[in-house]
Motif scaffolding. Sequence first.
Motif, mmCIF file in Angstrom:
data_model
loop_
_atom_site.group_PDB
_atom_site.id
_atom_site.type_symbol
_atom_site.label_atom_id
_atom_site.label_comp_id
_atom_site.label_asym_id
_atom_site.label_seq_id
_atom_site.Cartn_x
_atom_site.Cartn_y
_atom_site.Cartn_z
ATOM 1 N N GLN A 1 0.832 -1.211 0.000
ATOM 2 C CA GLN A 1 0.000 0.000 0.000
ATOM 3 C C GLN A 1 0.863 1.256 0.000
ATOM 4 O OE1 GLN A 1 -2.728 0.131 3.309
ATOM 5 N NE2 GLN A 1 -3.391 2.204 2.784
ATOM 6 N N GLN B 1 -6.190 -9.745 -0.814
ATOM 7 C CA GLN B 1 -5.571 -8.543 -0.280
ATOM 8 C C GLN B 1 -5.108 -7.625 -1.416
ATOM 9 O OE1 GLN B 1 -3.922 -9.336 3.580
ATOM 10 N NE2 GLN B 1 -1.994 -8.545 2.750
ATOM 11 N N THR C 1 -6.651 -6.967 -4.070
ATOM 12 C CA THR C 1 -7.763 -6.103 -4.482
ATOM 13 C C THR C 1 -7.804 -4.857 -3.610
ATOM 14 O OG1 THR C 1 -8.948 -8.127 -4.971
ATOM 15 C CG2 THR C 1 -10.225 -6.095 -4.958
ATOM 16 N N TYR C 2 -7.590 -5.092 -2.314
ATOM 17 C CA TYR C 2 -7.579 -3.954 -1.391
ATOM 18 C C TYR C 2 -6.480 -2.977 -1.766
ATOM 19 C CZ TYR C 2 -6.050 -1.431 2.812
ATOM 20 O OH TYR C 2 -5.631 -0.464 3.677
ATOM 21 N N ARG D 1 -6.747 0.987 -2.994
ATOM 22 C CA ARG D 1 -6.058 2.073 -2.304
ATOM 23 C C ARG D 1 -5.159 2.818 -3.274
ATOM 24 N NH1 ARG D 1 -7.407 3.669 3.084
ATOM 25 N NH2 ARG D 1 -5.657 5.069 2.730
ATOM 26 N N VAL E 1 -10.543 2.993 1.372
ATOM 27 C CA VAL E 1 -11.290 1.865 1.935
ATOM 28 C C VAL E 1 -10.441 1.226 3.019
ATOM 29 C CG1 VAL E 1 -12.679 1.369 -0.101
ATOM 30 C CG2 VAL E 1 -10.402 0.384 0.089
ATOM 31 N N SER E 2 -11.103 0.547 3.946
ATOM 32 C CA SER E 2 -10.367 -0.115 5.031
ATOM 33 C C SER E 2 -10.834 -1.560 5.127
ATOM 34 C CB SER E 2 -10.622 0.619 6.344
ATOM 35 O OG SER E 2 -9.837 0.054 7.362
ATOM 36 N N PRO E 3 -9.888 -2.492 5.207
ATOM 37 C CA PRO E 3 -10.258 -3.914 5.134
ATOM 38 C C PRO E 3 -10.798 -4.457 6.456
ATOM 39 C CG PRO E 3 -7.899 -3.695 5.398
ATOM 40 C CD PRO E 3 -8.430 -2.301 5.308
ATOM 41 N N ILE F 1 -9.795 -10.924 2.561
ATOM 42 C CA ILE F 1 -10.530 -9.812 3.149
ATOM 43 C C ILE F 1 -12.002 -10.018 2.841
ATOM 44 C CG2 ILE F 1 -10.985 -7.340 2.892
ATOM 45 C CD1 ILE F 1 -7.904 -7.049 2.509
ATOM 46 N N LEU G 1 -14.748 -4.330 2.557
ATOM 47 C CA LEU G 1 -13.997 -3.079 2.676
ATOM 48 C C LEU G 1 -14.969 -1.990 3.102
ATOM 49 C CD1 LEU G 1 -11.931 -3.276 -0.633
ATOM 50 C CD2 LEU G 1 -11.083 -3.682 1.669
#
Lengths: 218, 342, 794
Positions: free
Chosen positions: B121, C73, C75-76, C80, C86-88, C175, C178
């Motif tokens: 990230q 993960q 995808t998360y 971002r 978004v928050s997982p 996850i 989100l």
Amino acid sequence: MLLTVQDIHKTYHTADGPFDVLRGIDLTLASGETLALTGESGSGKSTLLHLIGGLDTPDSGKILHEGRDMAALDDAGRAALRRGTVGVVFQQFNLIPSLRVSDNIAFQARLAGRHDPDWDAALAARMGLTPHLAKYPEQLSGGQQQRVAIARTLATKPRVVLADEPTGNLDEATASTVLDLMLELVAETGAGLLMVTHSEGLAARVSRRLHLRAGRVA
Amino acid sequence: MNVKALFLALCLPMPALAQGFAGLGTEAEGFSVPQPEPQFNFPTDHGAHNDYRIEWWYLTANLEAADGTPYGLQWTLFRSALAPGAGDGWTAPQLWMGHAAVTTPDNHYVAERLARGGIGQAGVTADPFEAWIDDWALTGDWNTLHMTASAADFAYDMALTAQGPLIFHGEGGYSVKSAAGQASYYYSQPFFAIEGTLQLPEGDVAVTGNAWLDREWSSQPLAENQTGWDWFSLSFDDGNKMMGFRLQQTDGQNFTSATWMTPDGQTTPYTDGALVATPLATNDSDVPVRWRVELPAQGVDVTVAAINENAWMATSVPYWEGPVTVTGSHEGIGYLEMTGYE
Amino acid sequence: MTTTTLHALLSHWWRNPLQLFTLLAGLALATALWSGVQAVNAEARASYDAAAATLGEGQYDRLVRRDGQPMTQETYVALRRAGWLVSPVVQGRLDGVRIIGVEPLTAPGGVGPVSLQEGTDLTSFLTGEGQLFANYEVAEQLAGLNIVVTPDVAPNTAVTDIGVAQRLLSKPDQIDSLIVLRGQPIGRPPLDAIAPKLTLQPAQGGSDIARLTDSFHLNLTAFGLLSFAVGIFIVNGAIGLAFEQRRPVVRTLRALGLPLRRLILLLGAELMLFALIAGVIGVALGYVIAALLLPDVAATLRGLYGADVSGTLQLRPSWWLSGMAIALGGTALAAGGALYQMSQMPLLAAAQPRALAMAAGRRAVLQGIAAAILLMLSGVLMFTATGMIGGFLLLGALLIGAALALPIILDRLLALASRLARSVTAQWFWADTRQQLPGLSLALMALLLAMAANVGVSTMVSSFRLTFTDFLDQRLASELYVRTESDAQTAALITFATPRTDIILPIQSADTEVAGQPTEVYGARDHATYRDNWVFLQQTRDPWGSTFSGQTVLINEQLSRRANLMVGDEITLQDTAFAIAGVYGDYGNPIGQAVIGEEVFATLYPDIAPQNFGLRMDPEAVPDFVDALEAATGIAATQTVNQAGIKAISLAIFERTFTVTTALNILTLAVAGFAILMSLLTLASMRVPQLAPAWAMGMTRQQLGRLELVRAIMLALLTAVVALPLGLALAWALLAVVNVAAFGWKLPMYLFPLDYARMGVFALLAAGLAALWPARRLARTPPADLLKVFSNER
């Protein structure tokens, strides 16, 4: 002159309108002199005593303690006067119920910063209080309590002793003994005594007497 | 969620953190410590140094619109390590924090991003160079760079071109921070030409100007008694540039340092005492926004004044950062950063 | 001089330890009441926050995979990196406990029902073995894991870092959903361009109970202030008595030459010292009371989890501060008046007993005028008050006015009783009671406030609870909610669920405007679920009948208030006019709502096909049904919400409200009872001369003692009669004035006569207990003491 009182007036405001208690009183008291104030109930004896003792203030007139005008004193000054210069013996004994007899005797002298334990002990012995020093006032009889109050006053060696019916609650024999003691001690310390009484017998035993009637010297 | 506060408590070793600089004075247990006479190796050293506790890629720019309106811009990526090493996945001990800001004469827009290392990230790679957190990125080969950031109320997309060499502060990039010898590795590229577009609530603005990119890393850069700093990056109209900082100490003393840069990249370092910075006026929040800055060795005696006094970075750990004008013995523009005033 | 005087002042207390005890105990109890209420309040808030947080997970939009499977993960990170904030979240069950993994750096505030406390080891939380946050029951269940015990987490739930949760649940790199944060950046690409497999689940508007709990907090705060007022009364009483008892000594001291200023300073210092001591005792006492009353907290005291648990109920600095503030401030307030009076009083008048001053009547007249003005003001405010300040002004005027009026009301009642009395004893009893009233009035005022507070608290809390449960029943009536992704899924759901459930209720809505207000229009299927559960503020005889048949519409309170629409008015939807058949309470919804029948909805909005369904079934059967549904139709468990489960959790937490009520009742009554005891003891010495004539004329001492007891209970009863309407008025002002000002809607007020009766009995009991000892003492007064009254010695 120990004490000079000039043209004192005092009026109380009651529900029934103003009431003139004192209407121009003059008197003097010299060192070693004893003076009895007599008069009917409501003639203003006690009020005059309170004014001289700094417990209350007059509406007009002058009160001089050894030449010092009391009118110049604020509350703290009058308190200092009560502590050091005058000693008041009340009709009700006004002891502090939570203090032992010995502490009651020493109390005012301690306030005035001139506590003398030897003098206390001597006074207590003269008053016949030595066996009762550790007791509380409520454990004493009326005569004994009044003797404690007198001892308390004399313990500070005041210049002027003011006594308001000091033996009013005592039987005649006790009253006589107490007065004898008081006169004796006043004479020894060179103070002056001003005593309010309604008893002719007591009044006869002091050097001078003043009779009040309706707020004036009769 | 209070975790953020905790995170910040832990991130105290980051620069620009106004409070609790005690964190910077603590022992750098297990972390590497900067040594004198450094040998830099590029492009590797443009990347992350995970064995050091803290590190940043810190870019500020003085910009101007076609109508002459001055703007300031900030893009910063901080790295803070819970433990040495890169790690992988959620257990990686590297935490990242991004700050972006645009300052206009009347407004100050701020955004913040937080991220864990180890999952992709946020991070920095050296070759090809890429520094990023979420969609914010700084990429390129250091001759040219591309920079983006976005937030709910503003965004920017900028292109940078280097016009001069890298500058190494202190002793060849070993920058001493206190009398006790605390130090960091510190170099800059202050010669970027920058152009691009600012997206602001009041509309899009095309801008050009100069950008200054700082690189610094360390594990214990401040002494225990140092509580904050005032940092100046000044670009004079005659082409010379000056970097100077003043570290505030609890004993009321300051520790100063400066670097003088000629247009062709010649540097002269100055140790403690050569630079004198004196606050002249404060804003409503008692932050000094007018300074007298003197470097007698170069004949510098200038007044540095904020273009927008309210360039407060209302981030998790707040500080002041904004563009300034320079007048006096030398004329110019620059950037001012102040910490420890909260 | 100071030492001598202090000795004299303090010696009073050593000789009269009972007076010292009443003073210290009065101060300590007032402080205990305050800090106990604070503790209970804090606990109640924590409970509500936990309940709100459990439900609050639905307040954000979420991204999930269309097929209900966990996403990767990657995808998360891809989202971002594209700018999606978004928050997982990963969820699952471990030994029956619901594990929620969140990512603390990106999660919005309020998600994941936990607020981490100081001292949490972040390194351990994020990168080490991991820490889980849970209440103590869960901590017991999950022994072996690193649990931080906190009351803020909902029951049967543990919250931890996402990395830890993935490991515990064996879901590496997975996850479940989100959370979509508010304030997304500009220029964000569409979801399809980044993660085409994901779909956006909008926030569940109906379950946002934040406003409801805010309202409850406000009301609790108001009652905290009320308890403060009761406390001030007690402190005032205690200090007043302390001065009363020492008036003669004060006069003597002054006559012997102690300056007034120093006397006042010393008295003040002495009282502050007592206030300090009593304050410390009081705060500790309040803590103990709160701890004993609160089950969770009691568990903490048992030391189950050592230091970890101290966060549950600790003597926070703020309690110490506010507790000491009420002790010191209350004392200063009470003593300030008395000391000022003393400073203004001539030396020789200082020994006058207060009873005389009161009998003078002037004060009583002033008090009566003040009471009348305040009560009239509150009467006016009841009809006119609109804002918060007006509401609190109303409360203040009502309370103080009623308290001031109480002695006068009682005096009138007693005068009446005395006139109606037949027997001599009765006549004497009433007259004697009247004579006692001034000495007892402060204590009775405190009792009045205490009882009014109890009535008010019970009414408010119980009304609130009823409203809340009704609201949950109304909004979360169906046991299971299912969201379908396609028409095929909808068809599959209906085919599968129809034989296995009581009914399928489609939830379909359209956004529109009614009378200029943004409004959601719902089409409801004719079913008893609606008839049974919805509560109307205003309605026609059969609102659902006419609505299901397509003739009328139902609207929420917000729309009714904002557009000034009442039952009988008409609104227009898609050019069709509907009469309003009912207005329903809709707590926590910011915008307007309207409900029409399913058929007419389909006619007006033919393009809208329902994708949400409420399924009524046996709550026990829900988990099995969800598994079977997934196997048969491919509708994943993440597309379903087991509302029965959530409702059960929040209702369980809610039960703790009753603890609050009980705690407040016991505390306030105890303090008021103590005030009565204190007053009676102080009056006891004055009583002897008053009772001696009655004794001399032939009443036995036992008789006199009994009458004392009867008197106390009778006065408490009269006070209770005044307290009931006052308490109800108080509750009404909070629910109907303050709440409307603060939140825009009225909390309905319910009455609970049985509760009031029980509280009345408690109050009489408290008064009786308080009078028991003084009455016994009186009954055992030695005849010699009574005789003394007639002798010359007194």
